[in-house]
Design an enzyme around this catalytic site. Structure first.
Site, PDB file in Angstrom:
ATOM      1  CG  ASP A 241      56.734  -0.926 -46.477  1.00  0.00           C
ATOM      2  OD1 ASP A 241      55.885  -0.673 -47.653  1.00  0.00           O
ATOM      3  OD2 ASP A 241      57.312  -0.450 -45.962  1.00  0.00           O
ATOM      4  CG  HIS A 335      50.905   5.841 -45.808  1.00  0.00           C
ATOM      5  ND1 HIS A 335      51.827   7.077 -45.842  1.00  0.00           N
ATOM      6  CD2 HIS A 335      51.614   4.789 -46.540  1.00  0.00           C
ATOM      7  CE1 HIS A 335      53.020   6.721 -46.350  1.00  0.00           C
ATOM      8  NE2 HIS A 335      52.918   5.637 -46.862  1.00  0.00           N
TER       9      HIS A 335
END
Length: 427
Positions: A241, A335
């Site tokens: 991330d 996403h």
């Protein structure tokens, strides 16, 4: 969690095409932006708002962690462009009944004095608890902001920025009002848990008589030196991330993240706006998915963060690449596809989150996820458009829930001899 991708990583992040070592080019380790939502996911707007993440910095030997120091005085407040810290506390305060502008100014003066001393590795100015006596600064940062309600309570409504208007409602919101908003907001981060707690306790004690705690949230990131080589962090979903976080070396970084010196209102010059969201990850549901299904939700490989269209973590995502049957390799509701700046009018935010775990619920499900914190010059051009886009069909939204929210105006840094917010409170 915009991918802008997933939450973020420890001291990493960067624009997609950058080489892995380019993130730190010309920057000190501390100047790098660490974004780590939960560890790698870009929980962004609607599904877990996320911006871009920071770039990998050089691994820090554990023996030197305590000696790292951030500076309190400067153009911008600390805790925005520094690398991700191992431990964090987010705290909101409300002024007590009868407290107004004068009491608020005295409080910010006390807080600024305390923050300056603690960030230098010195004891608190009053009644130090000695909790951190044996530690160095440990990259401690303390950051202060003002909520929408602060201006009415202090008679400063005319100085309230338009950018501080309440965020719109999003379909993914399940907000607890008691853990949202607040007159004042404090962000504390450090690479040592005791140093961070020591600062939290000092700030809380300084507030006595002027403000009371409205809510507090505790978070963490990977510790410095925990990996064999510099890398983007992973969040609690196991995803890398922070791959696309903006970095100070970007030509448009200041324009996107900070209010210009000539901006309005004048007291916000060189400041920024922080959106704070407590985003719960529904880990039991997420972990039932197969690896290919998880990767399709995000649009990136779980092993190394590379886009499903091919390449490595920093390879630009090919949104048009399809398989033999004509299906996009990066699904239309992935996403990482939805949160791309070029799919959101260039909207960008600097994500600098913490993961959290607040125990196990009665039904056995973990209360864990991301304390999402993103920075931008204007939330209406940063967080809001991305979250609206996520609200309309992000595959990740099924596996996360926004449970608390806040928006705070964070003024520029204090010059020597000044306290944070002085230009507002004494202007």
């Amino acid at each position: 969690m915009p991918d802008q991708s997933l939450p973020q990583a420890r001291r990493h992040g960067s624009a997609a095409p950058e080489p892995a070592d380019g993130h730190s080019r010309g920057l000190s380790r501390r100047a790098l932006i660490g974004t780590a939502g939960a560890g790698g996911l870009v929980l962004g707007a609607a599904g877990g708002a996320v911006g871009y993440a920071a770039a990998p910095a050089q691994a820090t030997p554990l023996t030197s962690v305590g000696s790292n120091r951030a500076m309190f005085h400067g153009k911008h407040q600390p805790g925005i462009t520094e690398g991700l810290q191992a431990r964090g506390h987010l705290v909101a305060f409300d002024l007590v009944a009868g407290a107004g502008r004068r009491q608020a100014a005295a409080l910010l003066r006390r807080w600024s004095t305390t923050a300056e001393r603690l960030m230098a590795g010195e004891p608190a100015p009053h009644d130090d608890t000695a909790v951190a006596r044996d530690a160095g600064p440990s990259s401690l940062t303390v950051t202060f902001g003002f909520g929408h309600s602060f201006f009415g309570r202090t008679g400063l409504e005319k100085q309230r920025p338009g950018a501080l208007d309440p965020l719109p409602d999003f379909s993914s919101d399940h907000l607890d009002k008691a853990r949202s908003d607040g007159d004042l907001w404090v962000q504390i981060g450090a690479d040592d848990a005791l140093v961070a707690f020591h600062a939290l306790r000092a700030i809380q004690k300084d507030a006595a008589g002027a403000a009371r705690v409205r809510w507090q949230m505790n978070g963490f990131n990977r510790s410095p030196g925990a990996t064999a080589h510099p890398m983007t962090a992973r969040n609690l979903m196991g995803q890398i991330d922070g791959t696309r976080n903006p970095k100070p070396a970007d030509a448009d970084f200041d324009r996107r993240i900070f209010v210009p010196a000539s901006g309005e209102p004048a007291w916000m010059a060189n400041g920024s706006y922080a959106v704070v969201r407590r985003i719960r990850m529904l880990l039991d549901d997420w972990e039932k998915l197969s690896l290919p299904a998880q990767e399709a939700v995000i649009g990136r490989r779980k092993s190394d963060g590379a886009p499903l269209s091919g390449g490595d973590e920093t390879t630009p995502m090919d949104l048009e690449k399809a398989d033999a049957k004509g299906a996009y390799l990066v699904p239309v509701n992935a996403h990482a596809r939805i949160t791309r700046p070029d799919r959101n009018g260039g909207a960008a935010m600097l994500r600098r989150p913490f993961s959290y775990h607040d125990g196990i619920d009665a039904d056995g499900t973990p209360d864990a996820g991301l304390l999402f914190v993103c920075w931008q010059a204007d939330p209406l051009r940063g967080f809001v458009p991305v979250q609206r886009k996520l609200d309309r069909g992000d595959a990740l939204s099924t596996y996360i829930r926004h449970e608390a929210s806040g928006l705070f105006a964070v003024p520029g840094g204090a010059a020597e001899g000044e306290y944070v917010g002085q230009r507002l409170l004494e202007g």
